[in-house]
Design a protein around this motif. Structure first.
Motif, PDB file in Angstrom:
ATOM      1  N   VAL A  11      12.997  20.911  -8.632  1.00  0.00           N
ATOM      2  CA  VAL A  11      12.183  21.946  -7.988  1.00  0.00           C
ATOM      3  C   VAL A  11      10.855  21.345  -7.536  1.00  0.00           C
ATOM      4  CG1 VAL A  11      13.260  23.795  -9.330  1.00  0.00           C
ATOM      5  CG2 VAL A  11      11.183  22.670 -10.208  1.00  0.00           C
ATOM      6  N   ASP A  12      10.044  22.190  -6.894  1.00  0.00           N
ATOM      7  CA  ASP A  12       8.695  21.793  -6.451  1.00  0.00           C
ATOM      8  C   ASP A  12       8.736  20.534  -5.576  1.00  0.00           C
ATOM      9  OD1 ASP A  12       7.701  23.909  -7.942  1.00  0.00           O
ATOM     10  OD2 ASP A  12       7.344  22.674  -9.711  1.00  0.00           O
ATOM     11  N   THR A  13       9.694  20.459  -4.672  1.00  0.00           N
ATOM     12  CA  THR A  13       9.841  19.267  -3.845  1.00  0.00           C
ATOM     13  C   THR A  13       8.693  19.156  -2.841  1.00  0.00           C
ATOM     14  OG1 THR A  13      11.328  20.520  -2.399  1.00  0.00           O
ATOM     15  CG2 THR A  13      12.342  19.102  -4.048  1.00  0.00           C
ATOM     16  N   GLN A  14       8.194  17.946  -2.696  1.00  0.00           N
ATOM     17  CA  GLN A  14       7.123  17.664  -1.742  1.00  0.00           C
ATOM     18  C   GLN A  14       7.500  16.433  -0.932  1.00  0.00           C
ATOM     19  OE1 GLN A  14       3.397  17.338  -3.814  1.00  0.00           O
ATOM     20  NE2 GLN A  14       3.492  19.418  -4.610  1.00  0.00           N
ATOM     21  N   ILE A  15       7.276  16.491   0.369  1.00  0.00           N
ATOM     22  CA  ILE A  15       7.596  15.401   1.286  1.00  0.00           C
ATOM     23  C   ILE A  15       6.311  14.871   1.901  1.00  0.00           C
ATOM     24  CG2 ILE A  15       8.849  14.733   3.366  1.00  0.00           C
ATOM     25  CD1 ILE A  15      10.697  17.137   2.889  1.00  0.00           C
ATOM     26  N   ALA A  16       6.154  13.561   1.902  1.00  0.00           N
ATOM     27  CA  ALA A  16       5.005  12.947   2.577  1.00  0.00           C
ATOM     28  C   ALA A  16       5.469  11.653   3.221  1.00  0.00           C
ATOM     29  CB  ALA A  16       3.872  12.679   1.590  1.00  0.00           C
ATOM     30  N   ARG A  60       0.826  -1.210   0.000  1.00  0.00           N
ATOM     31  CA  ARG A  60       0.000   0.000   0.000  1.00  0.00           C
ATOM     32  C   ARG A  60       0.858   1.257   0.000  1.00  0.00           C
ATOM     33  NH1 ARG A  60      -2.887  -2.997   3.822  1.00  0.00           N
ATOM     34  NH2 ARG A  60      -2.037  -1.764   5.536  1.00  0.00           N
ATOM     35  N   ASN A  61       1.979   1.211   0.708  1.00  0.00           N
ATOM     36  CA  ASN A  61       2.832   2.400   0.767  1.00  0.00           C
ATOM     37  C   ASN A  61       3.548   2.660  -0.546  1.00  0.00           C
ATOM     38  OD1 ASN A  61       2.026   2.909   3.361  1.00  0.00           O
ATOM     39  ND2 ASN A  61       3.830   1.994   4.326  1.00  0.00           N
ATOM     40  N   LEU A  62       3.952   1.597  -1.246  1.00  0.00           N
ATOM     41  CA  LEU A  62       4.497   1.792  -2.586  1.00  0.00           C
ATOM     42  C   LEU A  62       3.447   2.429  -3.493  1.00  0.00           C
ATOM     43  CD1 LEU A  62       6.466  -1.534  -3.167  1.00  0.00           C
ATOM     44  CD2 LEU A  62       7.450   0.765  -3.045  1.00  0.00           C
ATOM     45  N   ALA A  63       2.212   1.969  -3.381  1.00  0.00           N
ATOM     46  CA  ALA A  63       1.127   2.539  -4.187  1.00  0.00           C
ATOM     47  C   ALA A  63       0.905   4.013  -3.844  1.00  0.00           C
ATOM     48  CB  ALA A  63      -0.153   1.743  -3.985  1.00  0.00           C
ATOM     49  N   ARG A  64       1.002   4.343  -2.553  1.00  0.00           N
ATOM     50  CA  ARG A  64       0.865   5.747  -2.148  1.00  0.00           C
ATOM     51  C   ARG A  64       1.918   6.610  -2.832  1.00  0.00           C
ATOM     52  NH1 ARG A  64      -0.456   3.416   3.059  1.00  0.00           N
ATOM     53  NH2 ARG A  64      -2.543   4.110   3.701  1.00  0.00           N
ATOM     54  N   SER A  65       3.154   6.137  -2.809  1.00  0.00           N
ATOM     55  CA  SER A  65       4.230   6.928  -3.408  1.00  0.00           C
ATOM     56  C   SER A  65       4.038   7.086  -4.908  1.00  0.00           C
ATOM     57  CB  SER A  65       5.587   6.282  -3.111  1.00  0.00           C
ATOM     58  OG  SER A  65       5.940   6.464  -1.751  1.00  0.00           O
ATOM     59  N   ALA A  66       3.610   6.020  -5.574  1.00  0.00           N
ATOM     60  CA  ALA A  66       3.375   6.121  -7.015  1.00  0.00           C
ATOM     61  C   ALA A  66       2.270   7.137  -7.314  1.00  0.00           C
ATOM     62  CB  ALA A  66       3.017   4.755  -7.586  1.00  0.00           C
ATOM     63  N   ARG A  67       1.207   7.119  -6.525  1.00  0.00           N
ATOM     64  CA  ARG A  67       0.117   8.085  -6.735  1.00  0.00           C
ATOM     65  C   ARG A  67       0.577   9.506  -6.479  1.00  0.00           C
ATOM     66  NH1 ARG A  67      -2.952   4.069  -3.995  1.00  0.00           N
ATOM     67  NH2 ARG A  67      -2.848   5.280  -2.058  1.00  0.00           N
ATOM     68  N   ARG A  68       1.524   9.681  -5.571  1.00  0.00           N
ATOM     69  CA  ARG A  68       2.001  11.030  -5.258  1.00  0.00           C
ATOM     70  C   ARG A  68       2.769  11.671  -6.407  1.00  0.00           C
ATOM     71  NH1 ARG A  68       3.685   9.276   0.961  1.00  0.00           N
ATOM     72  NH2 ARG A  68       1.606   9.609   1.850  1.00  0.00           N
ATOM     73  N   MET A  69       3.101  10.887  -7.429  1.00  0.00           N
ATOM     74  CA  MET A  69       3.718  11.464  -8.628  1.00  0.00           C
ATOM     75  C   MET A  69       2.705  12.257  -9.451  1.00  0.00           C
ATOM     76  SD  MET A  69       6.062   8.202  -9.768  1.00  0.00           S
ATOM     77  CE  MET A  69       6.953   9.024 -11.098  1.00  0.00           C
ATOM     78  N   GLN A  70       1.411  12.012  -9.225  1.00  0.00           N
ATOM     79  CA  GLN A  70       0.320  12.732  -9.884  1.00  0.00           C
ATOM     80  C   GLN A  70       0.447  12.671 -11.404  1.00  0.00           C
ATOM     81  OE1 GLN A  70       0.398  16.658  -8.046  1.00  0.00           O
ATOM     82  NE2 GLN A  70      -0.733  15.919  -6.271  1.00  0.00           N
ATOM     83  N   GLU A  82       5.543   3.307  10.455  1.00  0.00           N
ATOM     84  CA  GLU A  82       6.505   3.897   9.531  1.00  0.00           C
ATOM     85  C   GLU A  82       6.403   5.422   9.426  1.00  0.00           C
ATOM     86  OE1 GLU A  82       7.557   0.349   6.417  1.00  0.00           O
ATOM     87  OE2 GLU A  82       5.789   1.564   5.962  1.00  0.00           O
ATOM     88  N   ARG A  83       5.485   6.020  10.178  1.00  0.00           N
ATOM     89  CA  ARG A  83       5.382   7.482  10.170  1.00  0.00           C
ATOM     90  C   ARG A  83       6.709   8.089  10.635  1.00  0.00           C
ATOM     91  NH1 ARG A  83       1.329  10.888   9.748  1.00  0.00           N
ATOM     92  NH2 ARG A  83      -0.186   9.180   9.904  1.00  0.00           N
ATOM     93  N   GLY A  84       7.219   9.002   9.849  1.00  0.00           N
ATOM     94  CA  GLY A  84       8.495   9.631  10.157  1.00  0.00           C
ATOM     95  C   GLY A  84       9.694   8.766   9.837  1.00  0.00           C
ATOM     96  N   ILE A  85       9.466   7.559   9.298  1.00  0.00           N
ATOM     97  CA  ILE A  85      10.550   6.626   8.978  1.00  0.00           C
ATOM     98  C   ILE A  85      10.636   6.388   7.471  1.00  0.00           C
ATOM     99  CG2 ILE A  85      11.333   4.228   9.245  1.00  0.00           C
ATOM    100  CD1 ILE A  85      10.251   4.343  12.117  1.00  0.00           C
ATOM    101  N   VAL A  86       9.500   6.101   6.844  1.00  0.00           N
ATOM    102  CA  VAL A  86       9.446   5.945   5.383  1.00  0.00           C
ATOM    103  C   VAL A  86       8.774   7.172   4.796  1.00  0.00           C
ATOM    104  CG1 VAL A  86       8.573   4.571   3.456  1.00  0.00           C
ATOM    105  CG2 VAL A  86       9.361   3.438   5.545  1.00  0.00           C
ATOM    106  N   HIS A  87       9.398   7.746   3.762  1.00  0.00           N
ATOM    107  CA  HIS A  87       8.872   8.949   3.123  1.00  0.00           C
ATOM    108  C   HIS A  87       8.862   8.820   1.609  1.00  0.00           C
ATOM    109  CE1 HIS A  87      10.029  10.693   7.062  1.00  0.00           C
ATOM    110  NE2 HIS A  87       9.070  11.575   6.812  1.00  0.00           N
ATOM    111  N   THR A  88       7.991   9.590   1.008  1.00  0.00           N
ATOM    112  CA  THR A  88       8.067   9.872  -0.419  1.00  0.00           C
ATOM    113  C   THR A  88       8.571  11.293  -0.573  1.00  0.00           C
ATOM    114  OG1 THR A  88       5.910   8.774  -0.568  1.00  0.00           O
ATOM    115  CG2 THR A  88       6.832   9.679  -2.607  1.00  0.00           C
TER     116      THR A  88
END
Length: 242
Positions: free
Chosen positions: A218-223, A37-47, A229-235
């Motif tokens: 540019v336009d860096t976004q952190i989530a 699910r977290n890999l999927a979250r990161s992929a979606r965050r690419m928009q 994994e909160r605060g441990i794994v990020h996109t």
């Protein structure tokens, strides 16, 4: 900036460890709550717009294909080139049925040109890759050069937020769960001890973001991710200037 920076012979040994763990790797990570699910979250965050129609995407460090599957789910109409240095991991990835627009390439991240992986790409997904690179900056510079103007690079990795608590949680989880489970499932613990050490030595998420900006993105976004994994794994998503 901190990084794990394995020595050249250590890099070869790390690839060998991934080769050896490949056949049981999915079974092990699948037991980790939220891994897919977290890999999927990161992929979606690419928009990525339009389900990826007309796009060519790069999944660098694809492993057994979990990140490729995440990318395909949010961009089912895109062409995807998936690359990994581990022949064992790629063999596992190729066992699955993939649509014809997905192709796999065996190459180290430092050798993309020699492997015929040129771009330009409309998006690059790098899951659990940057932390394992001997020297990430030349690779990142090459990736920026392979991005189309305005295209995103998404880095999904263990990059702690810098709080002492995160280091303590990570160490506790590794030595109580990840390392023992890895030993039981694969018969080897070296890869999972390396994972523990590499995360502690890697960039904090702020340092990783600064590293990407240093390459002109540019336009860096952190989530971050939910749960333990909160605060441990990020996109971290950043874009090549348009």
């Amino acid at each position: 900036m901190r990084n794990s920076v394995p020595a050249p012979n250590a890099t070869h040994e790390l690839t060998s460890e991934f080769d050896a763990a490949a056949s049981s790797y999915d079974r092990l990570v699948g037991a980790s709550p939220g891994y897919y699910r977290n890999l999927a979250r990161s992929a979606r965050r690419m928009q990525l717009p339009g389900a990826g129609a007309g796009m060519h995407l790069l999944d660098l460090g694809c492993g057994t294909g979990a990140s490729t599957l995440a990318l395909l789910a949010c961009a089912p109409r895109a062409r995807i080139t998936a690359v990994d240095a581990s022949a064992g991991m790629l063999a596992e990835a190729r066992r699955a049925k993939w649509p014809e627009q997905v192709s796999f390439v065996h190459a180290r991240a430092e050798e993309l040109t020699a492997a015929g992986v040129h771009g330009p790409f409309d998006g690059i997904f790098a899951a659990y890759l940057v932390r394992n690179l001997p020297d990430p900056d030349p690779v990142l510079a090459g990736l920026v050069g392979r991005l189309a103007p305005g295209a995103p690079l998404a880095v999904h990795d263990y990059a702690l937020d810098g709080r002492t608590l995160r280091r303590a949680v990570w160490t506790a989880v590794c030595w109580s769960v990840i390392i023992p489970a890895g030993k039981v499932v694969t018969g080897r613990a070296g890869l999972y001890r390396y994972l523990w050490r590499s995360v502690l030595r890697f960039d904090t998420v702020d340092a990783l973001t600064a590293r990407l900006r240093g390459h002109g993105l540019v336009d860096t976004q952190i989530a971050t991710m939910p749960g333990w994994e909160r605060g441990i794994v990020h996109t971290v998503v950043a874009r090549r200037p348009a």
